[in-house]
Design an enzyme around this catalytic site. Structure first.
Site, PDB file in Angstrom:
ATOM      1  N   GLU A 245       1.002  -1.216   0.065  1.00 20.97           N
ATOM      2  CA  GLU A 245      -0.013   0.002   0.057  1.00 20.97           C
ATOM      3  C   GLU A 245       1.110   1.161   0.123  1.00 20.97           C
ATOM      4  O   GLU A 245       1.381   1.713   1.003  1.00 20.97           O
ATOM      5  CB  GLU A 245      -0.988   0.096   1.309  1.00 20.97           C
ATOM      6  CG  GLU A 245      -1.818  -1.223   1.189  1.00 20.97           C
ATOM      7  CD  GLU A 245      -3.011  -1.141   0.321  1.00 20.97           C
ATOM      8  OE1 GLU A 245      -3.145  -0.200  -0.296  1.00 20.97           O
ATOM      9  OE2 GLU A 245      -3.853  -2.156   0.340  1.00 20.97           O
ATOM     10  N   CYS A 279      -2.818   9.141   2.687  1.00 23.28           N
ATOM     11  CA  CYS A 279      -2.470   8.751   1.450  1.00 23.28           C
ATOM     12  C   CYS A 279      -3.398   8.941   0.515  1.00 23.28           C
ATOM     13  O   CYS A 279      -3.158   9.178  -0.738  1.00 23.28           O
ATOM     14  CB  CYS A 279      -2.055   7.289   1.613  1.00 23.28           C
ATOM     15  SG  CYS A 279      -3.228   6.341   2.482  1.00 23.28           S
TER      16      CYS A 279
HETATM   17  P1  NDP Z   1       7.746   5.338   5.193  1.00 18.55           P
HETATM   18  O1  NDP Z   1       7.807   4.699   3.856  1.00 18.55           O
HETATM   19  O2  NDP Z   1       8.946   6.343   5.325  1.00 18.55           O
HETATM   20  O3  NDP Z   1       7.682   4.110   6.288  1.00 18.55           O
HETATM   21  C1  NDP Z   1       6.502   3.497   6.500  1.00 18.55           C
HETATM   22  C2  NDP Z   1       7.263   2.213   7.383  1.00 18.55           C
HETATM   23  O4  NDP Z   1       8.191   1.462   6.773  1.00 18.55           O
HETATM   24  C3  NDP Z   1       7.771   2.852   8.671  1.00 18.55           C
HETATM   25  O5  NDP Z   1       7.198   2.139   9.714  1.00 18.55           O
HETATM   26  C4  NDP Z   1       9.038   2.843   8.573  1.00 18.55           C
HETATM   27  O6  NDP Z   1       9.912   2.780   9.690  1.00 18.55           O
HETATM   28  C5  NDP Z   1       9.394   1.415   7.805  1.00 18.55           C
HETATM   29  N1  NDP Z   1      10.721   1.348   6.994  1.00 18.55           N
HETATM   30  C6  NDP Z   1      11.548   2.268   6.829  1.00 18.55           C
HETATM   31  N2  NDP Z   1      12.602   1.803   6.334  1.00 18.55           N
HETATM   32  C7  NDP Z   1      12.494   0.482   6.002  1.00 18.55           C
HETATM   33  C8  NDP Z   1      12.999  -0.516   5.275  1.00 18.55           C
HETATM   34  N3  NDP Z   1      14.282  -0.169   4.632  1.00 18.55           N
HETATM   35  N4  NDP Z   1      12.407  -1.715   5.241  1.00 18.55           N
HETATM   36  C9  NDP Z   1      11.336  -1.994   5.951  1.00 18.55           C
HETATM   37  N5  NDP Z   1      10.504  -1.132   6.582  1.00 18.55           N
HETATM   38  C10 NDP Z   1      11.013   0.213   6.450  1.00 18.55           C
HETATM   39  O7  NDP Z   1       6.221   6.088   5.138  1.00 18.55           O
HETATM   40  P2  NDP Z   1       5.959   6.912   6.072  1.00 18.55           P
HETATM   41  O8  NDP Z   1       5.775   6.458   7.528  1.00 18.55           O
HETATM   42  O9  NDP Z   1       6.408   8.519   6.059  1.00 18.55           O
HETATM   43  O10 NDP Z   1       4.141   7.177   5.723  1.00 18.55           O
HETATM   44  C11 NDP Z   1       3.833   8.023   4.829  1.00 18.55           C
HETATM   45  C12 NDP Z   1       3.572   7.295   3.282  1.00 18.55           C
HETATM   46  O11 NDP Z   1       2.724   6.223   3.566  1.00 18.55           O
HETATM   47  C13 NDP Z   1       3.007   8.216   2.570  1.00 18.55           C
HETATM   48  O12 NDP Z   1       3.786   7.925   1.259  1.00 18.55           O
HETATM   49  C14 NDP Z   1       1.619   7.937   2.421  1.00 18.55           C
HETATM   50  O13 NDP Z   1       1.193   7.951   1.236  1.00 18.55           O
HETATM   51  C15 NDP Z   1       1.794   6.335   2.485  1.00 18.55           C
HETATM   52  N6  NDP Z   1       0.455   5.842   2.966  1.00 18.55           N
HETATM   53  C16 NDP Z   1      -0.108   4.708   1.974  1.00 18.55           C
HETATM   54  C17 NDP Z   1      -1.340   4.287   2.471  1.00 18.55           C
HETATM   55  C18 NDP Z   1      -2.084   3.417   1.511  1.00 18.55           C
HETATM   56  O14 NDP Z   1      -2.980   2.795   2.213  1.00 18.55           O
HETATM   57  N7  NDP Z   1      -1.630   3.249   0.386  1.00 18.55           N
HETATM   58  C19 NDP Z   1      -2.006   4.673   3.646  1.00 18.55           C
HETATM   59  C20 NDP Z   1      -1.042   5.523   4.515  1.00 18.55           C
HETATM   60  C21 NDP Z   1       0.127   5.917   4.218  1.00 18.55           C
HETATM   61  P3  NDP Z   1      10.517   4.193  10.505  1.00 18.55           P
HETATM   62  O15 NDP Z   1       9.096   4.974  10.628  1.00 18.55           O
HETATM   63  O16 NDP Z   1      10.852   3.705  11.820  1.00 18.55           O
HETATM   64  O17 NDP Z   1      11.332   4.616   9.429  1.00 18.55           O
END
Ligand code: NDP
Length: 498
Positions: A245, A279
């Site tokens: 997602e 999102c």
């Molecule tokens: P990120 O991609 O920065 O982070 C998402 C999650 O992935 C966090 O828990 C993060 O941990 C973790 N993460 C970071 N690096 C890695 C890695 N290398 N391997 C595995 N996991 C990792 O997104 P955001 O948290 O900033 O969220 C915002 C984004 O999410 C926007 O792009 C938004 O559009 C999208 N989104 C999509 C939705 C959908 O349903 N399609 C719904 C809601 C949001 P940490 O935070 O500790 O870095």
């Protein structure tokens, strides 16, 4: 809540992840940071717990999940407070988020048996001597990686469906919202105290990466498209299936026969709820020429009335401090490209807040139109007609949701949007309808949460055939004779040769 830190910036101190309020810097909670071995151990424990959980059957799981749902409903104010303090989200927005999550838990629990349970499937004339049986068995352990912007709705969208399907779940919440994630896990443990069926591991991105490599049987990721690529690459090493997602840049189309008051109201809500950090939030609008000016006036009038601040306001702080630079950059880029701010503008960015900003006539190549802004900002561009609006809306690699306001052509426009979801004469509503699948296309990801597709996402189709009579036309055996094969040829020509 004791120490005061840099507002919104998570810190790690003595192996503890400290979550802080983006409005005040007050501590929202501290959680042990997992290392790679901890993540593996958690997944191993979850595997045993998952077997126990699967063994409860649909009825046992349904009963417990409904109790969990009741607990969330009873404590909704408490959870909303956690979400509010930790992420800065206004209480009312947090309540709406949690209501939606509760609805999904209820639907998933009640419908898992019907959608995933064993059933007979029709056999056809070929192999008519066999009966067909289908069921969806749990994968085992599902890893869920969640973002910070909807720290209840997004993990529940995967976890509730995965749990209802009989899987154990290990959640890695965003480092910005570990308290909300831990709250969910703790509340689940109150109704399922026997086994660690739903657990959390905390830390930064490396903990998410460790979860991808930990041996989970499926990984459900919600977050940015850039991180999604890393997650897929890590999961590819072990052929771990993934659900993505990803991000979005959802468009709204306002056609010439739209109710402009309703469109403006929904546009402001869809673009600015949760300070635009959604999102499926509306980030760009295409309004047809004949209604453009009137529509923009109505949007500006409504958006201009929104209040901004920490408590009791419509728009709270921006959760991630570094996002403020992105928002400022997009506003600047929009103006540099020839766009105009008819509300807000560069001065609207007042850390940790961003005031409502409406930009018009922004170049389509501008970052403000092409990239996720994640702030209470909207671009509104003029188009000749609905066809041009669709072409522009579909011009980005993203394809998550979208919205159409209009009458005669609205359904056909919604169907032509290159997106996984669309709402007609409303915004974001598909997210709350538990009977509908949720997910995107292109850079917004693949796979579906919610609804029947969301349940099937977390079950493996298991196909079984069972002989119920002797074969009249034996084919799948070395015992067949040349006469059998000749009869088979004759039969297939009669059946399909016309
Ligand atoms: P990120 O991609 O920065 O982070 C998402 C999650 O992935 C966090 O828990 C993060 O941990 C973790 N993460 C970071 N690096 C890695 C890695 N290398 N391997 C595995 N996991 C990792 O997104 P955001 O948290 O900033 O969220 C915002 C984004 O999410 C926007 O792009 C938004 O559009 C999208 N989104 C999509 C939705 C959908 O349903 N399609 C719904 C809601 C949001 P940490 O935070 O500790 O870095």
């Amino acid at each position: 809540m004791t120490a005061v830190h840099v507002p919104g910036l998570p810190v790690i101190e003595a192996d503890r992840l400290i979550s802080t309020s983006p409005a005040t810097g007050a501590e929202a909670g501290r959680f042990p940071v997992a290392n790679e071995a901890d993540v593996r151990r958690t997944v191993d424990r979850a595997r045993a717990a998952g077997e126990w959980w699967a063994g409860l059957g649909f009825t046992g799981r349904r009963e417990r999940m409904l109790r969990w749902r009741a607990l969330l409903a009873k404590r909704i104010e408490q959870l909303a407070e956690v979400v509010h303090v930790e992420g800065g989200k206004p209480i009312a927005d947090a309540i709406v988020e949690i209501v939606t999550a509760i609805e999904h838990i209820d639907w998933a629990a009640r419908n898992a048996s019907r959608v995933l349970g064993p059933r007979r499937v029709r056999s056809r004339l070929i192999l008519a001597e066999f009966s067909g049986h289908l069921e969806y068995q749990p994968h085992g352990v599902v890893g869920v990686i969640g973002p910070w912007n909807y720290p209840v709705f997004t993990p529940i969208g995967s976890a509730a469906y995965a749990l209802a399907a009989g899987n154990a779940v290990v959640l890695k919440p965003s480092e910005y919202t570990p308290a909300a994630g831990q709250w969910l896990v703790d509340s689940f443990a109150e109704v399922v105290p026997e086994q660690p069926v739903f657990t959390a591991v905390h830390g930064l991105g490396d903990v998410g990466a460790a979860l991808c490599r930990s041996g989970v049987d499926k990984l459900a990721f919600t977050g940015s498209t850039a991180t999604a690529r890393k997650v897929m690459a890590a999961c590819a090493e072990t052929l771990t299936p993934v659900l993505i997602e990803g991000g979005g840049k959802d468009a709204m189309i306002v056609d010439s026969d739209a109710d402009l008051d309703a469109a403006a109201e929904a546009c402001v809500w869809g673009g600015m709820t949760n300070a635009g950090q959604t999102c499926i939030g509306i980030e760009r609008v295409y309004a047809v020429d004949s209604v453009f000016d009137a529509f923009v006036d109505k949007v500006v009038a409504r958006a201009g009335q929104l209040t901004v601040g920490a408590e009791g306001s419509d728009i709270g702080p921006i959760t991630m401090p570094r996002q403020l630079d992105v928002i400022r950059g997009h506003i600047d880029a929009a103006i540099a490209s020839g766009g105009r701010a008819v509300l807000g503008g560069p001065s609207a960015v007042q850390p940790p807040y961003v005031h409502p900003t409406v930009l018009v006539d922004v170049a389509e190549e501008s970052a403000a139109v092409r990239e996720e802004t994640f702030g209470p900002t909207l671009t509104i561009n003029r188009v000749r007609d609905a066809d041009e609006a669709v072409t522009r809306a579909n011009a980005l690699p993203y394809g998550l949701g979208g919205s159409v306001f209009g009458r005669r052509r609205a359904v056909s426009i919604a169907r032509r949007l290159r997106s996984g979801m669309a709402s007609i004469n409303s915004t974001l509503t598909f997210a709350g309808m538990s009977t509908l699948p949720f997910g995107g296309v292109g850079d917004s990801g693949f796979g579906r949460i919610h609804g029947e597709d969301g349940l099937r996402e977390f079950g493996r189709a298991k196909a079984i055939t069972r002989r119920r009579a002797r074969s009249l036309l034996p084919s799948m055996t070395f015992e067949r004779t040349p006469t059998d094969v000749a009869r088979l040829v004759k039969a297939i020509k009669v059946m399909y040769g016309r």
